[in-house]
Motif scaffolding. Structure first.
Motif, short mmCIF file in Angstrom:
data_model
loop_
_atom_site.label_atom_id
_atom_site.label_comp_id
_atom_site.label_asym_id
_atom_site.label_seq_id
_atom_site.Cartn_x
_atom_site.Cartn_y
_atom_site.Cartn_z
N TYR A 32 0.79 -1.24 0.00
CA TYR A 32 0.00 0.00 0.00
C TYR A 32 0.82 1.28 0.00
O TYR A 32 0.24 2.36 0.08
CB TYR A 32 -0.94 0.01 1.22
N TYR A 39 -0.13 -2.18 -5.01
CA TYR A 39 -1.46 -1.79 -5.49
C TYR A 39 -1.48 -0.40 -6.12
O TYR A 39 -2.48 -0.02 -6.73
CB TYR A 39 -2.50 -1.89 -4.36
N TYR A 51 -1.55 -13.03 -11.17
CA TYR A 51 -2.47 -14.15 -10.89
C TYR A 51 -3.79 -13.94 -11.62
O TYR A 51 -4.11 -12.82 -12.05
CB TYR A 51 -2.71 -14.31 -9.39
N THR A 53 -7.98 -14.55 -11.36
CA THR A 53 -9.04 -14.81 -10.38
C THR A 53 -10.23 -15.46 -11.10
O THR A 53 -10.30 -15.44 -12.34
CB THR A 53 -9.50 -13.49 -9.74
N PRO A 55 -13.40 -14.65 -11.73
CA PRO A 55 -14.15 -13.96 -12.78
C PRO A 55 -13.34 -13.75 -14.06
O PRO A 55 -13.92 -13.58 -15.13
CB PRO A 55 -14.53 -12.60 -12.15
N GLY A 88 -13.00 -4.64 -3.27
CA GLY A 88 -11.87 -5.12 -4.08
C GLY A 88 -12.31 -5.66 -5.43
O GLY A 88 -12.12 -6.85 -5.71
N GLY A 90 -11.17 -5.55 -8.41
CA GLY A 90 -10.19 -5.96 -9.42
C GLY A 90 -10.34 -5.19 -10.71
O GLY A 90 -10.33 -3.96 -10.72
N GLU A 116 -12.40 0.34 -3.41
CA GLU A 116 -11.15 -0.03 -4.09
C GLU A 116 -10.02 0.89 -3.62
O GLU A 116 -10.16 2.09 -3.61
CB GLU A 116 -11.33 0.09 -5.61
N ILE A 117 -8.90 0.28 -3.30
CA ILE A 117 -7.78 1.07 -2.80
C ILE A 117 -6.80 1.44 -3.91
O ILE A 117 -6.05 2.41 -3.80
CB ILE A 117 -7.06 0.30 -1.66
N LEU A 121 -6.46 0.09 -10.54
CA LEU A 121 -7.60 -0.81 -10.75
C LEU A 121 -8.90 -0.02 -10.85
O LEU A 121 -9.79 -0.38 -11.61
CB LEU A 121 -7.67 -1.86 -9.63
N ASN A 157 -14.74 -11.04 -3.91
CA ASN A 157 -13.95 -12.22 -4.28
C ASN A 157 -12.48 -11.89 -4.08
O ASN A 157 -11.98 -10.91 -4.64
CB ASN A 157 -14.21 -12.59 -5.75
N GLU A 158 -11.81 -12.68 -3.28
CA GLU A 158 -10.38 -12.49 -3.00
C GLU A 158 -10.07 -11.08 -2.46
O GLU A 158 -9.17 -10.41 -2.94
CB GLU A 158 -9.53 -12.78 -4.25
#
Ligand code: SAH
Length: 343
Positions: A32, A39, A51, A53, A55, A88, A90, A116-117, A121, A157-158
Motif C-alpha cells: 500500500y 497496489y 495471478y 481470479t 471472474p 476489491g 479488481g 477499491e484502494i 484498478l 472475491n479475493e
C-alpha cells in the motif's frame, strides 16, 4: 538478490535505520505504499499480471453469483431502492458479468458502490463498466458506503486475503513477533529458526464490524469468496508471494509480487455471528458453485460456443470446482441480517 528495485533499497535503508519491522508493517508498506506499493503501481490480475481470479477465468462465475444475489433480493421482497457494494473489484469483470445478468433477466440495476484502494484498478473498473452507462461511486473505505440507498447486496472475491497479517513464532515455549531485518544487505525473516508459527490479521475484526453495521442499517446480504481454511487453525504459515503466476519468497520482487495469506473462515464466521449476523457456510467453492447452477450454465453456453470457447469454459469450470484445484481450497460464506436461504 541482484539489482534490488529502488523500492526494495528504500525498505532496506529503513530497516537499517529503524531496526527490524513486523511482517504486518512490511506487507502494509509493500502493498500500500502510496508511491511504490504493489497496489499503486501494478495491475496484478490477468495473464499479463501475477495471478488469475475466478471472474477472469469464466463469465459463468459472475452470472451464477448474480443469480444467487437476485434470489436473495427477491426473497426479501424485491426491496427498492437497493445497492450493490463490491469490495476489491479488481478489473471490474465480476461486476460487469453480474450487471449483464441483471439486464438479461430484466432486473433493474441497483446503484453501484465499489470499495477499491488501487487507483490503477479503479481506472480499469471505470473502463470495464463504462458501457453500462450507470452512475458508479468509488470508495476507499467501507465506512463511506451509502446509508440512503436501501437494501445492500455485497460481494467480495479475493478481498480478505490481501489484508496484512502478523506472524508470531514460538521458540522454546515463548511466542515472539516475527520481523524482517537485515543480514548483510539481504532482507531476512528473524528469527530464522523456530518451533512453531502462527498468523493473525488485525484488520479483520474492524472490517467485520463495518460490514455488519452496514447490513444492519440498510438490510441486505453479503457473499464472500476467498481461499482459506474453515477449521479452527492455530498454527502454520500461509503468507505467500506470487510474481507472474509463480510462487516466490515474500522477500523477493518487493513491490512487484502480490502478497496474500489464507483467510481464516472460522474466525470470520465467529466474528460475524458475534456481530449479530446470520452466517451460512463456510462452504467449499466447488460445492457452492455447483449448487447454484454453475455446471448447467457452463453447458448451456457451450452449446452455442466455438470448440475453442467451449474448451476454455470447461477448463475454467473444472479449475474452479474440482477439489484438487480451486474447488476445495476456496470457500464462501454468506452473511445476512435476514434469515435467507441460498441455492
Ligand atoms: N475481486 C477481484 C480482485 C481480487 S484482488 C477479482 O476477483 O478479480 C484484490 C482486490 O482488492 C483488488 O481490487 C485490490 O486492489 C483490492 N484491495 C486490496 N486491499 C484493499 C483494501 N485494503 N481496501 C480496498 N480494496 C483493497
Amino acid at each position: 538478490m541482484n539489482n534490488p528495485t529502488s523500492f526494495e533499497s528504500k525498505i532496506r535503508t529503513q530497516v537499517k535505520s529503524t531496526g527490524p519491522i513486523t511482517v504486518a508493517e512490511f506487507i502494509t508498506q509493500v502493498l500500500y505504499d502510496p508511491r511504490e506499493g504493489y497496489y499503486n503501481t501494478k495491475i496484478p490480475i490477468g495473464r499479463e499480471g501475477d495471478y488469475l481470479t475466478a471472474p477472469e477465468m469464466t463469465q459463468v462465475f459472475g452470472e451464477v453469483i448474480a443469480g444467487w444475489l437476485i434470489d436473495v433480493w427477491q426473497n426479501a421482497g424485491s426491496p427498492k431502492p437497493f445497492h450493490f457494494a463490491e469490495l476489491g473489484p479488481g478489473r471490474g469483470t465480476l461486476m460487469a458479468d453480474m450487471l449483464r445478468t441483471f439486464k438479461s433477466l430484466n432486473i433493474p440495476f441497483p446503484s453501484i458502490h465499489l470499495v477499491e484502494i488501487s487507483p490503477l484498478l479503479k481506472a480499469q473498473q471505470q473502463a470495464t463498466l463504462a458501457p453500462f452507462s450507470i452512475p458508479i461511486t468509488w470508495h476507499t473505505e467501507i465506512t463511506t458506503l451509502p446509508t440512503d440507498q436501501g437494501f445492500c447486496l455485497m460481494v467480495a472475491n479475493e478481498f480478505w486475503d490481501a489484508l496484512p497479517i502478523h506472524q508470531q513464532v514460538n521458540i522454546e515455549g515463548n511466542w515472539v513477533e516475527r520481523r524482517i531485518g537485515l543480514e548483510g544487505d539481504q532482507l531476512v525473516f528473524i528469527p530464522q529458526n523456530f518451533d512453531a508459527i502462527r498468523e493473525s490479521c488485525p484488520a479483520i475484526p474492524a472490517i467485520v464490524e463495518q460490514i455488519s453495521n452496514h447490513l444492519k442499517i440498510n438490510g441486505g446480504a453479503a457473499l464472500f469468496i476467498d481461499y482459506g481454511y474453515d477449521e479452527p487453525k492455530s498454527l502454520g504459515e500461509t503468507l505467500q508471494a506470487l510474481y507472474r503466476h509463480q510462487k516466490v519468497s515474500p522477500l523477493e520482487h518487493i513491490g512487484l509480487a502480490d502478497l496474500t495469506h489464507h483467510v481464516d473462515f472460522h474466525q470470520l464466521k465467529i466474528l460475524f455471528q458475534e456481530a449479530g449476523m446470520i452466517v451460512q457456510g463456510p462452504t467449499s467453492q466447488g460445492d457452492f458453485l455447483q449448487s447454484i447452477g454453475f455446471m448447467e450454465r457452463t453447458d448451456q453456453l457451450c452449446t452455442h460456443a466455438t470448440p475453442e470457447q467451449s474448451s476454455t469454459l470447461k477448463t475454467a469450470a473444472i479449475r474452479l470446482t474440482h477439489p484438487s484445484q480451486m474447488g476445495a481450497l476456496f470457500k464462501m460464506i454468506a452473511v445476512t441480517e435476514l434469515n435467507i436461504t441460498h441455492a
